[in-house]
Write a protein that holds these residues in place. Structure first.
Motif, PDB file in Angstrom:
ATOM      1  N   ILE A   1       0.830  -1.195  -0.122  1.00  0.00           N
ATOM      2  CA  ILE A   1      -0.069   0.083  -0.036  1.00  0.00           C
ATOM      3  C   ILE A   1       0.870   1.458  -0.026  1.00  0.00           C
ATOM      4  O   ILE A   1       0.643   2.199  -0.730  1.00  0.00           O
ATOM      5  N   ALA A   2       1.844   1.220   0.806  1.00  0.00           N
ATOM      6  CA  ALA A   2       3.002   2.309   0.915  1.00  0.00           C
ATOM      7  C   ALA A   2       3.585   2.550  -0.389  1.00  0.00           C
ATOM      8  O   ALA A   2       3.709   3.736  -0.822  1.00  0.00           O
ATOM      9  N   PHE A   3       4.057   1.632  -1.189  1.00  0.00           N
ATOM     10  CA  PHE A   3       4.501   1.638  -2.466  1.00  0.00           C
ATOM     11  C   PHE A   3       3.762   2.362  -3.479  1.00  0.00           C
ATOM     12  O   PHE A   3       4.312   3.161  -4.167  1.00  0.00           O
ATOM     13  N   HIS A   4       2.469   1.963  -3.604  1.00  0.00           N
ATOM     14  CA  HIS A   4       1.579   2.553  -4.440  1.00  0.00           C
ATOM     15  C   HIS A   4       1.446   4.136  -4.203  1.00  0.00           C
ATOM     16  O   HIS A   4       1.420   4.805  -5.453  1.00  0.00           O
ATOM     17  N   ALA A   5       1.314   4.358  -2.988  1.00  0.00           N
ATOM     18  CA  ALA A   5       1.299   5.783  -2.578  1.00  0.00           C
ATOM     19  C   ALA A   5       2.322   6.585  -3.103  1.00  0.00           C
ATOM     20  O   ALA A   5       2.623   7.613  -3.663  1.00  0.00           O
ATOM     21  N   TYR A   6       3.674   5.869  -2.622  1.00  0.00           N
ATOM     22  CA  TYR A   6       4.951   6.626  -2.785  1.00  0.00           C
ATOM     23  C   TYR A   6       5.086   6.668  -4.423  1.00  0.00           C
ATOM     24  O   TYR A   6       5.722   7.576  -5.136  1.00  0.00           O
ATOM     25  N   ALA A   7       4.743   5.794  -5.348  1.00  0.00           N
ATOM     26  CA  ALA A   7       5.084   5.625  -6.729  1.00  0.00           C
ATOM     27  C   ALA A   7       4.007   6.597  -7.420  1.00  0.00           C
ATOM     28  O   ALA A   7       4.619   6.956  -8.520  1.00  0.00           O
ATOM     29  N   ALA A   8       2.959   7.353  -6.686  1.00  0.00           N
ATOM     30  CA  ALA A   8       2.355   8.279  -7.672  1.00  0.00           C
ATOM     31  C   ALA A   8       3.223   9.513  -7.959  1.00  0.00           C
ATOM     32  O   ALA A   8       2.695  10.097  -8.910  1.00  0.00           O
ATOM     33  N   SER A   9       4.085   9.841  -7.086  1.00  0.00           N
ATOM     34  CA  SER A   9       5.061  10.815  -7.459  1.00  0.00           C
ATOM     35  C   SER A   9       6.473  10.450  -8.043  1.00  0.00           C
ATOM     36  O   SER A   9       7.422  11.433  -7.998  1.00  0.00           O
ATOM     37  N   ARG A  10       6.782   9.087  -8.055  1.00  0.00           N
ATOM     38  CA  ARG A  10       8.304   8.534  -8.322  1.00  0.00           C
ATOM     39  C   ARG A  10       7.961   7.833  -9.574  1.00  0.00           C
ATOM     40  O   ARG A  10       7.815   6.701  -9.528  1.00  0.00           O
ATOM     41  N   PRO A  11       8.179   8.474 -10.866  1.00  0.00           N
ATOM     42  CA  PRO A  11       8.298   7.742 -12.041  1.00  0.00           C
ATOM     43  C   PRO A  11       8.924   6.480 -12.143  1.00  0.00           C
ATOM     44  O   PRO A  11       8.717   5.295 -12.849  1.00  0.00           O
ATOM     45  N   THR A  12      10.307   6.363 -11.502  1.00  0.00           N
ATOM     46  CA  THR A  12      10.877   5.100 -11.673  1.00  0.00           C
ATOM     47  C   THR A  12      10.244   3.893 -10.815  1.00  0.00           C
ATOM     48  O   THR A  12      10.185   2.749 -11.527  1.00  0.00           O
ATOM     49  N   VAL A  13       9.831   4.192  -9.656  1.00  0.00           N
ATOM     50  CA  VAL A  13       8.936   3.251  -8.946  1.00  0.00           C
ATOM     51  C   VAL A  13       7.809   3.114  -9.693  1.00  0.00           C
ATOM     52  O   VAL A  13       7.496   1.590  -9.735  1.00  0.00           O
ATOM     53  N   ALA A  14       7.151   3.866 -10.127  1.00  0.00           N
ATOM     54  CA  ALA A  14       5.905   3.484 -10.881  1.00  0.00           C
ATOM     55  C   ALA A  14       6.042   2.691 -12.024  1.00  0.00           C
ATOM     56  O   ALA A  14       5.102   1.787 -12.308  1.00  0.00           O
ATOM     57  N   THR A  15       7.136   3.058 -12.699  1.00  0.00           N
ATOM     58  CA  THR A  15       7.397   2.113 -13.811  1.00  0.00           C
ATOM     59  C   THR A  15       7.578   0.502 -13.585  1.00  0.00           C
ATOM     60  O   THR A  15       7.078  -0.316 -14.229  1.00  0.00           O
ATOM     61  N   ARG A  16       8.250   0.553 -12.350  1.00  0.00           N
ATOM     62  CA  ARG A  16       8.609  -0.978 -11.811  1.00  0.00           C
ATOM     63  C   ARG A  16       7.322  -1.649 -11.609  1.00  0.00           C
ATOM     64  O   ARG A  16       7.274  -2.603 -11.861  1.00  0.00           O
ATOM     65  N   LEU A  17       6.325  -0.983 -10.874  1.00  0.00           N
ATOM     66  CA  LEU A  17       5.258  -1.195 -10.361  1.00  0.00           C
ATOM     67  C   LEU A  17       4.379  -2.018 -11.446  1.00  0.00           C
ATOM     68  O   LEU A  17       3.689  -2.708 -11.637  1.00  0.00           O
TER      69      LEU A  17
END
Length: 209
Positions: free
Chosen positions: A108-124
């Motif tokens: 859950i925390a990753f999804h919230a964090y990835a909302a403003s982090r393109p690198t993490v969002a891409t991996r998700l």
């Protein structure tokens, strides 16, 4: 002679510390200093292995994926056909024990964090795309489902994510979540008739024909 340090082992140690901190603080408030304190090392050591916080986040996702894969490989039910394969994967994403509760909170925390982090969002997105493709292929290979395989796969993944939130929030029990998943798996794999009756001979409510 100095002891040889395995870089992957050290990075995994730090990623584990990140997961523990993230489960209690959330990812937005996690710093390299917090991770260092949790791991019992210096902040400089964390920076030696991870150039940025995002680098550490992506590696932590790798650690969680490896844990899920290891549990899947140890699950004998994955040899019982397409539905069993999909069930084994999706159950790994439900917080039904202590390890998966921690992973669920971090997810859950990753999804919230990835909302403003393109690198993490891409991996998700890559991870989700891979799981969806695998589930759709298993549904397609079973050849009985009334739903289009891609739509069925999307629905199952969305269902499990929602169930995980409900279990973590105390709205439903883990057993109820698993039973709900099983009901939707029967529909996705064509083991429920159009009237809603189980059409799976292995299901206890299935009619004897």
């Amino acid at each position: 002679m100095p002891k040889q340090v395995d870089p992957h082992e050290r990075r995994t140690l730090l990623a584990d510390a990140l997961l523990r901190v993230a489960a209690t603080r959330g990812l937005m408030d996690v710093s390299l200093r917090h991770v260092a304190a949790e791991a019992g090392v210096t902040a400089g050591m964390v920076q030696h292995y991870f150039r940025t916080k995002d680098d550490m986040m992506v590696f932590a996702l790798d650690v969680v994926s490896a844990r899920v894969q290891a549990r899947l490989e140890a699950d004998p039910t994955t040899h019982d056909g397409p539905r069993a394969v999909v069930r084994a994967l999706l159950v790994q994403l439900l917080p039904v024990d202590d390890d998966r509760v921690l992973e669920g909170r971090v997810a859950i925390a990753f999804h919230a964090y990835a909302a403003s982090r393109p690198t993490v969002a891409t991996r998700l997105r890559e991870d989700t795309r891979g799981m969806r493709a695998m589930i759709a292929e298993q549904i397609r290979s079973a050849g009985r489902g009334a739903l289009e395989p891609e739509q069925a796969a999307t629905g199952l993944l969305s269902l499990v994510e929602g169930l995980a939130v409900h279990v973590l929030g105390g709205h439903v029990t883990a057993d109820h979540a698993v039973a709900t998943l099983d009901a939707h798996l029967r529909m996705a794999f064509g083991h429920v008739s159009v009237l809603g009756r189980p059409d799976d001979p292995e299901h206890p409510r299935a009619e004897h024909r």
